[in-house]
Design an enzyme around this catalytic site. Structure first.
Site, PDB file in Angstrom:
ATOM      1  N   LYS A 162       8.946   5.345   7.619  1.00 45.94           N
ATOM      2  CA  LYS A 162       8.655   3.707   6.500  1.00 45.94           C
ATOM      3  C   LYS A 162       8.936   4.426   5.293  1.00 45.94           C
ATOM      4  O   LYS A 162       9.322   5.697   4.950  1.00 45.94           O
ATOM      5  CB  LYS A 162       6.690   4.736   7.583  1.00 45.94           C
ATOM      6  CG  LYS A 162       6.709   3.893   8.091  1.00 45.94           C
ATOM      7  CD  LYS A 162       5.284   4.325   8.424  1.00 45.94           C
ATOM      8  CE  LYS A 162       4.853   3.341   9.448  1.00 45.94           C
ATOM      9  NZ  LYS A 162       3.831   4.332  10.553  1.00 45.94           N
ATOM     10  N   GLY A 211       5.934  15.969   3.808  1.00 42.52           N
ATOM     11  CA  GLY A 211       5.095  15.010   3.208  1.00 42.52           C
ATOM     12  C   GLY A 211       4.667  15.413   0.919  1.00 42.52           C
ATOM     13  O   GLY A 211       4.841  15.141  -0.038  1.00 42.52           O
ATOM     14  N   GLY A 243      10.405  17.213   8.040  1.00 41.92           N
ATOM     15  CA  GLY A 243      10.219  17.664   9.318  1.00 41.92           C
ATOM     16  C   GLY A 243      11.121  17.451  10.315  1.00 41.92           C
ATOM     17  O   GLY A 243      11.988  18.183  10.994  1.00 41.92           O
ATOM     18  N   ARG A 252       9.459  28.954  10.842  1.00 42.06           N
ATOM     19  CA  ARG A 252       8.596  28.747   9.383  1.00 42.06           C
ATOM     20  C   ARG A 252       8.058  30.373   9.414  1.00 42.06           C
ATOM     21  O   ARG A 252       7.996  30.664   8.493  1.00 42.06           O
ATOM     22  CB  ARG A 252       7.129  28.129   9.941  1.00 42.06           C
ATOM     23  CG  ARG A 252       7.440  26.418   9.257  1.00 42.06           C
ATOM     24  CD  ARG A 252       6.121  25.647   9.450  1.00 42.06           C
ATOM     25  NE  ARG A 252       6.645  24.393   7.919  1.00 42.06           N
ATOM     26  CZ  ARG A 252       5.921  23.100   8.905  1.00 42.06           C
ATOM     27  NH1 ARG A 252       5.364  23.034  10.190  1.00 42.06           N
ATOM     28  NH2 ARG A 252       6.521  21.546   8.042  1.00 42.06           N
TER      29      ARG A 252
HETATM   30  P1  ADP Z   1      11.703  13.343   8.128  1.00 40.71           P
HETATM   31  O1  ADP Z   1      10.465  13.558   9.056  1.00 40.71           O
HETATM   32  O2  ADP Z   1      12.753  13.439   7.924  1.00 40.71           O
HETATM   33  O3  ADP Z   1      10.934  12.841   6.466  1.00 40.71           O
HETATM   34  P2  ADP Z   1      10.627  10.309   8.987  1.00 40.71           P
HETATM   35  O4  ADP Z   1       9.617  10.766   9.598  1.00 40.71           O
HETATM   36  O5  ADP Z   1      10.675   9.729   7.416  1.00 40.71           O
HETATM   37  O6  ADP Z   1      11.575  11.781   9.076  1.00 40.71           O
HETATM   38  O7  ADP Z   1      11.079   9.560  10.240  1.00 40.71           O
HETATM   39  C1  ADP Z   1      11.420  10.284  11.601  1.00 40.71           C
HETATM   40  C2  ADP Z   1      11.222   9.107  12.377  1.00 40.71           C
HETATM   41  O8  ADP Z   1      11.935   8.273  12.402  1.00 40.71           O
HETATM   42  C3  ADP Z   1      11.929   9.977  14.111  1.00 40.71           C
HETATM   43  O9  ADP Z   1      10.979  10.335  14.771  1.00 40.71           O
HETATM   44  C4  ADP Z   1      13.100   8.893  14.588  1.00 40.71           C
HETATM   45  O10 ADP Z   1      13.118   8.662  15.111  1.00 40.71           O
HETATM   46  C5  ADP Z   1      12.519   7.889  13.359  1.00 40.71           C
HETATM   47  N1  ADP Z   1      13.779   6.355  13.977  1.00 40.71           N
HETATM   48  C6  ADP Z   1      14.606   6.485  12.930  1.00 40.71           C
HETATM   49  N2  ADP Z   1      15.389   5.582  12.501  1.00 40.71           N
HETATM   50  C7  ADP Z   1      15.134   4.903  14.283  1.00 40.71           C
HETATM   51  C8  ADP Z   1      15.337   4.274  14.040  1.00 40.71           C
HETATM   52  N3  ADP Z   1      16.212   3.152  14.116  1.00 40.71           N
HETATM   53  N4  ADP Z   1      14.452   3.481  15.248  1.00 40.71           N
HETATM   54  C9  ADP Z   1      13.174   4.084  15.778  1.00 40.71           C
HETATM   55  N5  ADP Z   1      12.784   5.752  15.414  1.00 40.71           N
HETATM   56  C10 ADP Z   1      13.726   5.871  14.352  1.00 40.71           C
HETATM   57 MG    MG Z   2       8.872  13.210   9.916  1.00 39.64          MG
END
Ligand code: ADP
Ligand code: MG
Length: 397
Positions: free
Chosen positions: A201, A377, A353, A38
């Site tokens: 989620k 977000g 992230g 960053r």
């Molecule tokens: P980003 O930050 O890229 O938008 P998210 O915050 O939605 O992604 O999700 C990332 C998290 O989801 C990570 O901490 C990862 O470990 C978790 N994750 C992904 N798939 C699984 C799974 N099958 N079981 C548990 N955690 C998961």
């Molecule tokens: Mg995340």
């Protein structure tokens, strides 16, 4: 179009005080910056303004100090890194963001000099968008620059209140780049458009998902969110996470859109710690198991779709619990496929992230993807069609 720092003549900035909102919310351990991504992203804007003789005052937040000073959340460690990235610039730091000390120091700023102020969130007024606090910050400068896209969905003083008080409120170079790529993805992606979605989620991403699924030719689903889709089709998902409130949404989407692909195999375990009991299973997960990663059959299929695309690849959300090596294969395969798609001429954008930290485990050079979106977000809200207060307030051209 928003007004940007490049819309003015070079001599416009000479001797002017410019308040730059950056996102220096970086991981720090033992007083050292652990990941300076960053900080590096902010360099083009700082260099641009400093070279034109502006007096720069940087404001940022770090972590969640709940409105009072916490020494481990001080921005002080950032100074060393900033100085090494801008070796020829005079850079200074002050252990406050408002008050006489700050005002006095700003009076003495030289053209081209850079002053970093202490963590804004040491004051609860920042997140409350307090008017007096915003007035104090705004009084430091004639020009406001937002180069912190990732906080632009927050109506905080430094993002929203301050620019309302200044005549010149401009987009920095990093923010402009973020808007350019995200607007394109949202409104008119190059086709064929492959959307890769995973992560934790559905709830956090629902508006963005809805919009992107409509635009994409192929949607590849992985990560924890895949289990809600699989459950909606009646597969047994064992003890994998399912968002009950989104099962009917998932079922509806799957009925209408045959372009959506779901995992066909999974790495499962009874829990995170029992890693010597990991099994590879097909689409019926045993009742006492949790899916932690997509399996090799799924990953190979996804890789070949991604790497043969020459339109757009947008990836958000890891394919599994990638922080644990045994469950990182699916995610790492997606990183490799995304790099290959770029070599084929596709526009590749990685957002989120966690997805970006997974990407950074492999890529050596930023140019291996077209754009790394650090918005988190804010990016998802923007793609979902929301108006971001920190962007809206920047003056239209
Ligand atoms: P980003 O930050 O890229 O938008 P998210 O915050 O939605 O992604 O999700 C990332 C998290 O989801 C990570 O901490 C990862 O470990 C978790 N994750 C992904 N798939 C699984 C799974 N099958 N079981 C548990 N955690 C998961
Ligand atoms: Mg995340």
């Amino acid at each position: 179009m928003k007004s940007s720092i490049t819309n003015f003549q070079d001599d416009f900035y000479k001797g002017k005080k410019v308040l730059v909102r950056l996102d220096f919310n970086v991981p720090i351990s033992n007083g050292e910056v652990e990941d300076d991504f960053r900080i590096r992203s902010s360099i083009p804007t700082l260099e641009y303004l400093s070279r034109r003789g502006a007096k720069l005052i940087i404001i940022s937040h770090l972590g969640r100090p709940k409105g009072k000073p916490e020494s481990y959340l001080s921005l002080k460690p950032v100074i060393n890194r900033l100085q090494s990235l801008l070796p020829e610039k005079k850079i200074d730091w002050i252990d406050e963001c408002i008050g006489f000390k700050v005002e006095n120091r700003i009076q003495k700023l030289q053209n081209g000099e850079i002053l970093l102020l202490e963590n804004l969130r040491f004051h609860s007024e920042e997140e409350k968008n307090d008017e007096k606090f915003a007035q104090s910050l705004a009084s430091y400068a004639e020009i406001f620059v937002n180069d912190a896209f990732s906080v632009s969905h927050r109506k905080h003083a430094s993002v929203y209140g301050v620019p309302t008080l200044l005549q010149y409120r401009l987009a920095g170079l990093q923010l402009q780049k973020e808007l350019k790529y995200l607007t394109k993805i949202r409104d008119e992606p190059e086709h064929p458009f492959v959307l890769v979605i995973g992560g934790a989620k559905i709830r956090d991403k629902i508006d963005a998902l809805q919009r992107l699924i409509d635009k994409a030719e192929k949607v590849l689903v992985g990560g924890a969110i895949a289990y809600t889709f699989l459950a909606s089709k009646g597969y047994s998902v064992g003890k994998s996470p399912v968002e009950d409130d989104y099962i009917s949404w998932a079922a509806e989407i799957l009925e209408k859109k045959e372009k959506i692909l779901l995992p066909e195999d999974h790495f499962v375990a009874p829990n995170i710690d029992e890693r010597n009991s990991i099994q590879l299973v097909g689409n019926e997960i045993p009742s006492d198991m949790i899916g932690f990663d997509i399996g090799p059959k799924t990953s190979q299929n996804y890789m070949s779709i991604i790497s043969s695309t020459n339109g757009t690849v947008f990836w958000n959300g890891p394919m599994g619990l990638f922080e644990i090596r045994e469950f990182s294969h699916g995610t790492m395969d997606i990183v490799i496929a995304t790099i290959l798609a770029r070599l084929r001429g596709a526009e590749t954008i990685v957002g989120g992230g966690d997805s970006v930290s997974a990407l950074r485990k492999i890529i050596a050079n930023k140019s291996e993807v077209s754009h790394i979106s650090t918005g988190g977000g804010a990016s998802l809200e923007y793609i979902g069609g929301k108006v971001l207060p920190g962007i809206e307030i920047l003056k239209d051209k």
